[in-house]
Write a protein that holds these residues in place. Structure first.
Motif, PDB file in Angstrom:
ATOM      1  N   THR A  70       0.832  -1.208   0.000  1.00  0.00           N
ATOM      2  CA  THR A  70       0.000   0.000   0.000  1.00  0.00           C
ATOM      3  C   THR A  70       0.864   1.255   0.000  1.00  0.00           C
ATOM      4  O   THR A  70       0.606   2.201  -0.758  1.00  0.00           O
ATOM      5  CB  THR A  70      -0.934  -0.005   1.234  1.00  0.00           C
ATOM      6  OG1 THR A  70      -1.741  -1.183   1.190  1.00  0.00           O
ATOM      7  CG2 THR A  70      -1.819   1.223   1.261  1.00  0.00           C
ATOM      8  N   PHE A  71       1.901   1.258   0.836  1.00  0.00           N
ATOM      9  CA  PHE A  71       2.802   2.418   0.898  1.00  0.00           C
ATOM     10  C   PHE A  71       3.550   2.584  -0.419  1.00  0.00           C
ATOM     11  O   PHE A  71       3.711   3.696  -0.914  1.00  0.00           O
ATOM     12  CB  PHE A  71       3.797   2.271   2.048  1.00  0.00           C
ATOM     13  CG  PHE A  71       3.202   2.503   3.411  1.00  0.00           C
ATOM     14  CD1 PHE A  71       1.837   2.433   3.631  1.00  0.00           C
ATOM     15  CD2 PHE A  71       4.012   2.778   4.487  1.00  0.00           C
ATOM     16  CE1 PHE A  71       1.287   2.640   4.888  1.00  0.00           C
ATOM     17  CE2 PHE A  71       3.482   2.993   5.753  1.00  0.00           C
ATOM     18  CZ  PHE A  71       2.127   2.921   5.956  1.00  0.00           C
ATOM     19  N   TRP A  72       3.998   1.469  -0.999  1.00  0.00           N
ATOM     20  CA  TRP A  72       4.727   1.555  -2.269  1.00  0.00           C
ATOM     21  C   TRP A  72       3.813   2.097  -3.377  1.00  0.00           C
ATOM     22  O   TRP A  72       4.228   2.961  -4.160  1.00  0.00           O
ATOM     23  CB  TRP A  72       5.277   0.177  -2.657  1.00  0.00           C
ATOM     24  CG  TRP A  72       6.003   0.181  -3.956  1.00  0.00           C
ATOM     25  CD1 TRP A  72       7.267   0.647  -4.176  1.00  0.00           C
ATOM     26  CD2 TRP A  72       5.499  -0.251  -5.218  1.00  0.00           C
ATOM     27  NE1 TRP A  72       7.580   0.517  -5.508  1.00  0.00           N
ATOM     28  CE2 TRP A  72       6.515  -0.035  -6.169  1.00  0.00           C
ATOM     29  CE3 TRP A  72       4.289  -0.802  -5.634  1.00  0.00           C
ATOM     30  CZ2 TRP A  72       6.346  -0.350  -7.509  1.00  0.00           C
ATOM     31  CZ3 TRP A  72       4.131  -1.120  -6.978  1.00  0.00           C
ATOM     32  CH2 TRP A  72       5.151  -0.885  -7.879  1.00  0.00           C
ATOM     33  N   LEU A  73       2.579   1.617  -3.415  1.00  0.00           N
ATOM     34  CA  LEU A  73       1.641   2.115  -4.428  1.00  0.00           C
ATOM     35  C   LEU A  73       1.354   3.604  -4.222  1.00  0.00           C
ATOM     36  O   LEU A  73       1.262   4.363  -5.193  1.00  0.00           O
ATOM     37  CB  LEU A  73       0.333   1.317  -4.398  1.00  0.00           C
ATOM     38  CG  LEU A  73       0.413  -0.087  -4.984  1.00  0.00           C
ATOM     39  CD1 LEU A  73      -0.881  -0.851  -4.716  1.00  0.00           C
ATOM     40  CD2 LEU A  73       0.701  -0.037  -6.485  1.00  0.00           C
ATOM     41  N   ALA A  74       1.211   4.027  -2.960  1.00  0.00           N
ATOM     42  CA  ALA A  74       0.971   5.443  -2.683  1.00  0.00           C
ATOM     43  C   ALA A  74       2.164   6.279  -3.132  1.00  0.00           C
ATOM     44  O   ALA A  74       2.000   7.340  -3.753  1.00  0.00           O
ATOM     45  CB  ALA A  74       0.708   5.651  -1.192  1.00  0.00           C
ATOM     46  N   TRP A  75       3.358   5.782  -2.831  1.00  0.00           N
ATOM     47  CA  TRP A  75       4.593   6.486  -3.222  1.00  0.00           C
ATOM     48  C   TRP A  75       4.665   6.601  -4.748  1.00  0.00           C
ATOM     49  O   TRP A  75       4.964   7.649  -5.299  1.00  0.00           O
ATOM     50  CB  TRP A  75       5.789   5.711  -2.668  1.00  0.00           C
ATOM     51  CG  TRP A  75       7.128   6.223  -3.093  1.00  0.00           C
ATOM     52  CD1 TRP A  75       7.834   7.227  -2.519  1.00  0.00           C
ATOM     53  CD2 TRP A  75       7.920   5.743  -4.183  1.00  0.00           C
ATOM     54  NE1 TRP A  75       9.025   7.401  -3.184  1.00  0.00           N
ATOM     55  CE2 TRP A  75       9.097   6.503  -4.212  1.00  0.00           C
ATOM     56  CE3 TRP A  75       7.738   4.743  -5.136  1.00  0.00           C
ATOM     57  CZ2 TRP A  75      10.093   6.298  -5.168  1.00  0.00           C
ATOM     58  CZ3 TRP A  75       8.722   4.538  -6.083  1.00  0.00           C
ATOM     59  CH2 TRP A  75       9.884   5.307  -6.088  1.00  0.00           C
ATOM     60  N   ARG A  76       4.356   5.496  -5.423  1.00  0.00           N
ATOM     61  CA  ARG A  76       4.496   5.452  -6.882  1.00  0.00           C
ATOM     62  C   ARG A  76       3.389   6.214  -7.609  1.00  0.00           C
ATOM     63  O   ARG A  76       3.652   6.969  -8.540  1.00  0.00           O
ATOM     64  CB  ARG A  76       4.502   3.999  -7.328  1.00  0.00           C
ATOM     65  CG  ARG A  76       4.751   3.806  -8.799  1.00  0.00           C
ATOM     66  CD  ARG A  76       4.803   2.325  -9.132  1.00  0.00           C
ATOM     67  NE  ARG A  76       4.835   2.125 -10.558  1.00  0.00           N
ATOM     68  CZ  ARG A  76       5.943   2.059 -11.281  1.00  0.00           C
ATOM     69  NH1 ARG A  76       7.112   2.176 -10.686  1.00  0.00           N
ATOM     70  NH2 ARG A  76       5.885   1.871 -12.579  1.00  0.00           N
ATOM     71  N   ARG A  77       2.132   6.023  -7.176  1.00  0.00           N
ATOM     72  CA  ARG A  77       1.001   6.597  -7.903  1.00  0.00           C
ATOM     73  C   ARG A  77       0.616   7.997  -7.448  1.00  0.00           C
ATOM     74  O   ARG A  77      -0.080   8.709  -8.166  1.00  0.00           O
ATOM     75  CB  ARG A  77      -0.212   5.680  -7.757  1.00  0.00           C
ATOM     76  CG  ARG A  77      -0.035   4.345  -8.425  1.00  0.00           C
ATOM     77  CD  ARG A  77      -1.246   3.499  -8.207  1.00  0.00           C
ATOM     78  NE  ARG A  77      -1.213   2.291  -9.016  1.00  0.00           N
ATOM     79  CZ  ARG A  77      -2.130   1.352  -8.972  1.00  0.00           C
ATOM     80  NH1 ARG A  77      -3.163   1.470  -8.168  1.00  0.00           N
ATOM     81  NH2 ARG A  77      -2.029   0.285  -9.726  1.00  0.00           N
ATOM     82  N   GLY A  78       0.984   8.348  -6.213  1.00  0.00           N
ATOM     83  CA  GLY A  78       0.663   9.685  -5.726  1.00  0.00           C
ATOM     84  C   GLY A  78      -0.675   9.783  -5.017  1.00  0.00           C
ATOM     85  O   GLY A  78      -1.161  10.889  -4.778  1.00  0.00           O
TER      86      GLY A  78
END
Ligand SMILES: [Zn+2]
Length: 107
Positions: A70-78
């Motif tokens: 979830t954190f990685w997706l938030a970091w990547r997608r904004g």
């Protein structure tokens, strides 16, 4: 789009039930059977003999792994699941992630 949303909701519901069957045994050893057809029928009760406890390490490992995704997706997608609650909180969360883990410079 409506079908895609409906199918994803159905999938997430069944993943939830699957995870309940895998690892939600109570501290007293009680296994929560899943009354799959409830409230229409109680004839189909899903359970698994190897069900682990709700506080067992696999649940902790799965939780930590999914939080990392979830954190990685938030970091990547904004954006993150926080956007459902507050756009301001979501923006602050993504900015904090990106400040802590800056994007590598592309070559
Ligand atoms: Zn559940």
């Amino acid at each position: 789009m409506r079908w895609k949303t409906a199918l994803l909701a159905l999938l997430s519901f069944h993943i939830h039930l699957f995870e309940d069957v895998l690892g939600s045994r109570g501290p007293d050893g009680y296994q929560w059977p899943i009354p799959y057809l409830s409230p229409f029928s109680q004839s189909l009760q899903l359970s698994w003999r190897g069900e682990w406890g709700l506080n067992a390490w696999p649940n902790v490992a799965i939780t930590v792994g999914l939080l990392c995704v979830t954190f990685w997706l938030a970091w990547r997608r904004g954006f993150s699941p926080l956007e459902m609650i507050s756009a301001k909180a979501d923006g602050a969360f993504v900015r904090a992630l990106r400040r802590r883990f800056p994007r590598p410079l592309s070559q």
